[in-house]
Design an enzyme around this catalytic site. Structure first.
Site, mmCIF file in Angstrom:
data_model
loop_
_atom_site.group_PDB
_atom_site.id
_atom_site.type_symbol
_atom_site.label_atom_id
_atom_site.label_comp_id
_atom_site.label_asym_id
_atom_site.label_seq_id
_atom_site.Cartn_x
_atom_site.Cartn_y
_atom_site.Cartn_z
ATOM 1 N N LYS A 35 0.849 -1.204 0.000
ATOM 2 C CA LYS A 35 0.000 0.000 0.000
ATOM 3 C C LYS A 35 0.879 1.246 0.000
ATOM 4 O O LYS A 35 2.083 1.168 0.267
ATOM 5 C CB LYS A 35 -0.927 -0.023 1.214
ATOM 6 C CG LYS A 35 -0.240 -0.041 2.561
ATOM 7 C CD LYS A 35 -1.187 -0.547 3.627
ATOM 8 C CE LYS A 35 -0.503 -0.733 4.949
ATOM 9 N NZ LYS A 35 -0.795 0.301 5.909
ATOM 10 N N ARG A 131 -9.648 0.372 16.267
ATOM 11 C CA ARG A 131 -9.640 1.202 15.057
ATOM 12 C C ARG A 131 -10.608 0.605 14.040
ATOM 13 O O ARG A 131 -11.448 1.287 13.491
ATOM 14 C CB ARG A 131 -8.210 1.266 14.513
ATOM 15 C CG ARG A 131 -8.015 2.186 13.352
ATOM 16 C CD ARG A 131 -6.580 2.213 12.888
ATOM 17 N NE ARG A 131 -6.162 0.970 12.235
ATOM 18 C CZ ARG A 131 -5.009 0.792 11.601
ATOM 19 N NH1 ARG A 131 -4.133 1.785 11.548
ATOM 20 N NH2 ARG A 131 -4.701 -0.354 11.032
ATOM 21 N N TYR A 255 16.258 30.487 4.891
ATOM 22 C CA TYR A 255 15.040 31.227 5.255
ATOM 23 C C TYR A 255 14.979 31.450 6.761
ATOM 24 O O TYR A 255 15.236 30.530 7.544
ATOM 25 C CB TYR A 255 13.800 30.424 4.861
ATOM 26 C CG TYR A 255 13.489 30.428 3.374
ATOM 27 C CD1 TYR A 255 13.262 31.612 2.691
ATOM 28 C CD2 TYR A 255 13.405 29.230 2.671
ATOM 29 C CE1 TYR A 255 12.962 31.621 1.334
ATOM 30 C CE2 TYR A 255 13.108 29.217 1.314
ATOM 31 C CZ TYR A 255 12.881 30.413 0.648
ATOM 32 O OH TYR A 255 12.587 30.398 -0.679
ATOM 33 N N MET A 303 11.955 24.257 -0.281
ATOM 34 C CA MET A 303 11.175 23.336 -1.118
ATOM 35 C C MET A 303 12.091 22.422 -1.953
ATOM 36 O O MET A 303 11.838 21.224 -2.094
ATOM 37 C CB MET A 303 10.255 24.120 -2.054
ATOM 38 C CG MET A 303 9.299 23.250 -2.832
ATOM 39 S SD MET A 303 8.291 24.183 -3.995
ATOM 40 C CE MET A 303 7.280 25.139 -2.909
HETATM 41 C C1 PLP Z 1 -3.908 -4.417 8.590
HETATM 42 C C2 PLP Z 1 -2.444 -4.222 8.402
HETATM 43 N N1 PLP Z 1 -1.656 -5.296 8.316
HETATM 44 C C3 PLP Z 1 -0.315 -5.169 8.138
HETATM 45 C C4 PLP Z 1 0.284 -3.930 8.069
HETATM 46 C C5 PLP Z 1 1.786 -3.831 7.909
HETATM 47 O O1 PLP Z 1 2.350 -3.235 9.047
HETATM 48 P P1 PLP Z 1 3.936 -3.031 9.111
HETATM 49 O O2 PLP Z 1 4.266 -2.073 8.029
HETATM 50 O O3 PLP Z 1 4.177 -2.466 10.469
HETATM 51 O O4 PLP Z 1 4.521 -4.380 8.888
HETATM 52 C C6 PLP Z 1 -0.505 -2.797 8.167
HETATM 53 C C7 PLP Z 1 0.128 -1.460 8.107
HETATM 54 O O5 PLP Z 1 -0.345 -0.466 8.517
HETATM 55 C C8 PLP Z 1 -1.907 -2.932 8.330
HETATM 56 O O6 PLP Z 1 -2.705 -1.872 8.425
#
Ligand code: PLP
Length: 358
Positions: A35, A131, A255, A303
């Protein structure tokens, strides 16, 4: 010559880290979390580099999953927050995406959907992070409903996420595991471990594990840890010196002039700034490697540029290499100078920085 700022991505290091995660739990299947553009590293290239090893991938939303599909990734892709509406469920069913189900509206949407094919469902349990996920007391009933739905393929995977697995002294992880055990049938497929749990909490091992941060070679812990010490950082964030000047003691830099030379100083300007994801709130003294030597950041981050005190270097010239973070300068350490964490610094690196894959 093009601007020398770039993120060099070491795909061999990535594979090493994946294999480390796998070796720590040989009975588990390891799903890389890609992700947020694979934590800033470039999701397509990262998924392609792991495609012969990984049985599935994990993303936050369907747009990320579709990007991987379009790039030819064939594995199932887990949507960690599930589907956001009925249309997404239809796409998920046809594209082979697995959906997390975390709440009652998501459950109802799956049961009432008009799908071409049944979906693989991961049933989220709130074991203490508060969460996402169903209350443990609701799990039996939710499981029953999903189990009876023609839209759900078998088996359903029981899952939960840890809030404090990076804290080796906390009892929260053991408590979450106990809560999970009390409501997930022993015969069901299960998934618990993120990076910190894979590295340090063997009791969290289940059929599936979900490493993110560790794959990119960084430790989730703030202290040394035996397994984490074997990780190899994947990203080297590099740039170069584009200007050099001697300034007299008492002269300000940058700056707002928030840093003033205490001695006659040599200042190097590097072509990287907050527009490249270098944190603007990095304080004076944040380490930057110039020709492999740690030198302090001085003056505000702009920047497109930063300024570094290179007075201690005997040799420095325009064009010399600067490293903002990488194998010799952990991103976690840089993050500690700017009230952040390595996860954030990596993830927010923008598209302007070319990713160069080794
Ligand atoms: C549901 C879930 N599983 C796994 C992970 C992976 O976590 P990490 O990057 O700490 O291994 C995340 C990351 O936020 C997550 O939200």
């Amino acid at each position: 010559m093009s601007r020398p700022t770039r993120a060099v991505i070491d795909l061999q290091a990535l594979r090493h880290n994946y294999q480390l995660a796998q070796s720590l739990a040989p009975e588990s299947k390891t799903i890389p979390m890609v992700k947020a553009n694979a934590y800033g590293h470039g999701a397509i290239k990262i998924a392609q580099a792991l495609a012969d090893l990984a049985p599935a991938f994990g993303v936050a939303c369907i747009e990320e999953a579709l990007e991987l599909r379009s790039a030819g990734i064939k594995q199932p892709i887990l949507l960690l927050e599930g589907a956001f509406d009925a249309a997404e469920l239809k796409v998920a069913a046809t594209k082979g995406f697995w959906v997390m189900v975390e709440n009652h509206p998501q459950k109802e949407a799956i049961i009432n959907a008009d799908l071409a094919l049944p979906l693989t469902v991961w049933l989220g349990v709130d074991t203490g992070m508060h969460r996402l996920g169903f209350q443990p007391s609701d799990i039996a009933e939710v499981y029953q409903c999903l189990n009876n739905s023609r839209n759900v393929s078998q088996p359903i995977v029981f899952t939960s996420h840890f809030a404090c697995a990076d804290d080796l002294d906390s009892d929260a992880t053991a408590k979450q595991i106990d809560t999970f055990k009390a409501c997930a049938p022993v015969t069901a497929l299960q998934s618990l471990a993120n990076s910190a749990a894979i590295l340090a909490w063997p009791k969290a091992q289940r059929e599936w594990q979900r490493p993110g941060y560790m794959l990119y070679g960084n430790s989730p812990f703030s202290v040394a840890q035996e397994n984490a010490d074997q990780l190899k950082p994947v990203m080297s964030f590099e740039s170069a010196v584009i200007s050099l000047r001697n300034i007299a003691a008492g002269e300000p830099v940058g700056y707002t002039g928030n840093w003033t030379a205490q001695r006659d100083s040599n200042i190097a300007t590097i072509t990287v700034g907050y527009g490249d994801g270098y944190p603007r709130n990095a304080i004076n003294g944040t380490p930057v490697l110039i020709n492999g030597v740690r030198c302090p950041l001085v003056g505000r981050v702009s920047m497109d540029m930063i300024t570094v005190d290179v007075t201690e270097l005997t040799e420095v010239a325009i064009g010399d290499k600067a490293v903002l973070w990488g194998p010799e300068l952990p991103v976690n350490e840089v993050a500690s100078y700017c009230d952040s964490i390595g996860y954030e610094l990596l993830t927010r690196m923008p598209g302007r920085v070319p990713r160069v894959f080794l």
